[in-house]
Write an enzyme that holds these catalytic residues in place. Sequence first.
Site, PDB file in Angstrom:
ATOM      1  N   ASP A 239       0.817  -1.205   0.000  1.00 52.85           N
ATOM      2  CA  ASP A 239       0.000   0.000   0.000  1.00 52.85           C
ATOM      3  C   ASP A 239       0.856   1.263   0.000  1.00 52.85           C
ATOM      4  O   ASP A 239       1.436   1.622   1.019  1.00 52.85           O
ATOM      5  CB  ASP A 239      -0.887  -0.045   1.245  1.00 52.85           C
ATOM      6  CG  ASP A 239      -1.885   1.084   1.259  1.00 52.85           C
ATOM      7  OD1 ASP A 239      -2.032   1.761   0.223  1.00 52.85           O
ATOM      8  OD2 ASP A 239      -2.517   1.285   2.303  1.00 52.85           O
TER       9      ASP A 239
ATOM     10  N   ASP B 219      -1.647   5.622  -5.750  1.00 54.47           N
ATOM     11  CA  ASP B 219      -1.982   4.677  -4.695  1.00 54.47           C
ATOM     12  C   ASP B 219      -2.137   3.263  -5.249  1.00 54.47           C
ATOM     13  O   ASP B 219      -3.001   3.007  -6.081  1.00 54.47           O
ATOM     14  CB  ASP B 219      -3.293   5.143  -4.034  1.00 54.47           C
ATOM     15  CG  ASP B 219      -3.720   4.220  -2.906  1.00 54.47           C
ATOM     16  OD1 ASP B 219      -2.874   3.456  -2.402  1.00 54.47           O
ATOM     17  OD2 ASP B 219      -4.906   4.257  -2.530  1.00 54.47           O
TER      18      ASP B 219
END
Length: 466
Positions: free
Chosen positions: A112, A341
């Site tokens: 992440d 992201d």
Amino acid sequence: MVSLSPFSSLLLFLFLFLHSIYPPTTTVAAAARPNHDYFLKLPLLHKPPFSTPLQALSFDARRLSLLHHSHRRRRHPSLRSPLVSGASSGSGQYFVSLRLGSPPQTLLLVTDTGSDLIWVKCTACRNCSHHSPGSTFLARHSSTFSPAHCFNRLCRFVPHPDPTRCNLTRLHSPCRYEYQYSDGSLTSGFFSRETTTLNTSALGETKLKNLAFGCGFRVSGPSVTGRSFNGAQGVMGLGRGPISFSSQLGRRFGYNKFSYCLRDYTLAPPPTSYLMIGGDSQTRNVSRTGAMCYTPLIANPLSPTFYYIGIRSVSVDGVKLPIDPSVWSIDEEGNGGMVVDSGTTLTFVPESAYGEILKAFQSRVKLPGAEDPTPGFDLCVNVSGVGRPDFPRMSFELLGRRAVFGPPPGNYFIETSEGVACLAIQPVGEGGGFGVMGNLMQQGFLLEFDRDRSRLGFSRRGCARP
Ligand SMILES: *[C@@H]1O[C@H](CO)[C@@H](O)[C@H](O)[C@H]1NC(C)=O
Ligand SMILES: *[C@@H]1O[C@H](CO)[C@@H](O)[C@H](O)[C@H]1NC(C)=O
Ligand SMILES: *[C@@H]1O[C@H](CO)[C@@H](O)[C@H](O)[C@H]1NC(C)=O
Ligand SMILES: *[C@@H]1O[C@H](CO)[C@@H](O)[C@H](O)[C@H]1NC(C)=O
Ligand SMILES: *[C@@H]1O[C@H](CO)[C@@H](O)[C@H](O)[C@H]1NC(C)=O
């Protein structure tokens, strides 16, 4: 037994804890000199998509509200949830396995770039026969597990539920952390240090001591359990903040950078992608041939976790869309901007930019509309019987010299059901947060997050070879 006065016990703590890590660093067996070929290479595993678009929809929606939550908490006590109105499908995440503890226990983590904390599910069982191997981290089965003291400076990097409860004079006063997501999901436990075993390029199997991570004794809520977590045992935060995996390890491998290449997981058999920490062997040849474009990574002091990029303009079929460039910028309150992201699937852009992009596609796409469009998507076309659908080409002109990001149409038109393809871009309410370039849009690109030079390199070349 020797009794300690409060003063001498304070000294004891100064001794015990002031030499401890600040900012958190890890110690590696051999010193790392800048070396092109010294790196850590982790295979990125892709988990199959959610079984229904509704599950995927709620995943991205939760994900975004989580990101916006952590972003806004700093300044605005009341959270305004972003307007996330889309369904998605073909959604999925990328995972790495991490070996933690002595002897090593192998755990699967979600990668992440949109968060910092590394955390894993933990248990304190002594007799752990009812836990299947790899389902949780067995802290008591590791000889190197070490919870940080709440007085440790390391503890300042994590949100803790009750900092006033830190008792300086008590030996066992662990650093509690609590990471709460806006949908009520929660991970809390002890912020700790542990040895991790890595397979590095130059040294092979290497032990790294003092990796700071959250040992999550309480994990609850839909974002971090059950289906949407897809069988993972935790999260590997790769953000810009000091406690992320990339921050703790980057410099240990010579270069403070990481790169990855997200391969198209709809291909059969699914290709292997890699996350590389340090070194530059994955990107060197590509950048040497001039095939790498660079755009600056923008810092937002109000949101130090995220990797922001700057957008100058968006074009569809070579025609620049009439979007006011200011919709892409970060305002004085720290809102707005565009974040790269890996943990979000779809791409989210400011509402007014979305309107122009949608209009451009609606007027250019030649395929007939789908009779039964997928809920949550504004533009769906019927591609049944069409071998290679001819979609308009979209490109983003980014800050930097000749930094044009031109993804293939498969990165923004996804098949949501048999014979139906939808535009996989969603609007995010203005003033409600920031835009996100999701992992689908990144597919097929080699991306290099160069943290020291504060720039993002990207190339369509270099993904083919592992
Ligand atoms: C551990 O638990 C299992 C089953 O729950 C039991 O059979 C075993 O005797 C226990 N071992 C110890 C050392 O307590
Ligand atoms: C801190 O711990 C010491 C030793 O356990 C105890 O005597 C003291 O009351 C504690 N202080 C607070 C404020 O809890
Ligand atoms: C370690 O990496 C080498 C080459 O990079 C590979 O051949 C080997 O299988 C890896 N070992 C493990 C345990 O992953
Ligand atoms: C990079 O290029 C050199 C020669 O220019 C070659 O020997 C090497 O194998 C290449 N490395 C990768 C990872 O492609
Ligand atoms: C797509 O078009 C075909 C005819 O070309 C039609 O039979 C089918 O129902 C359409 N599907 C959708 C989802 O619109």
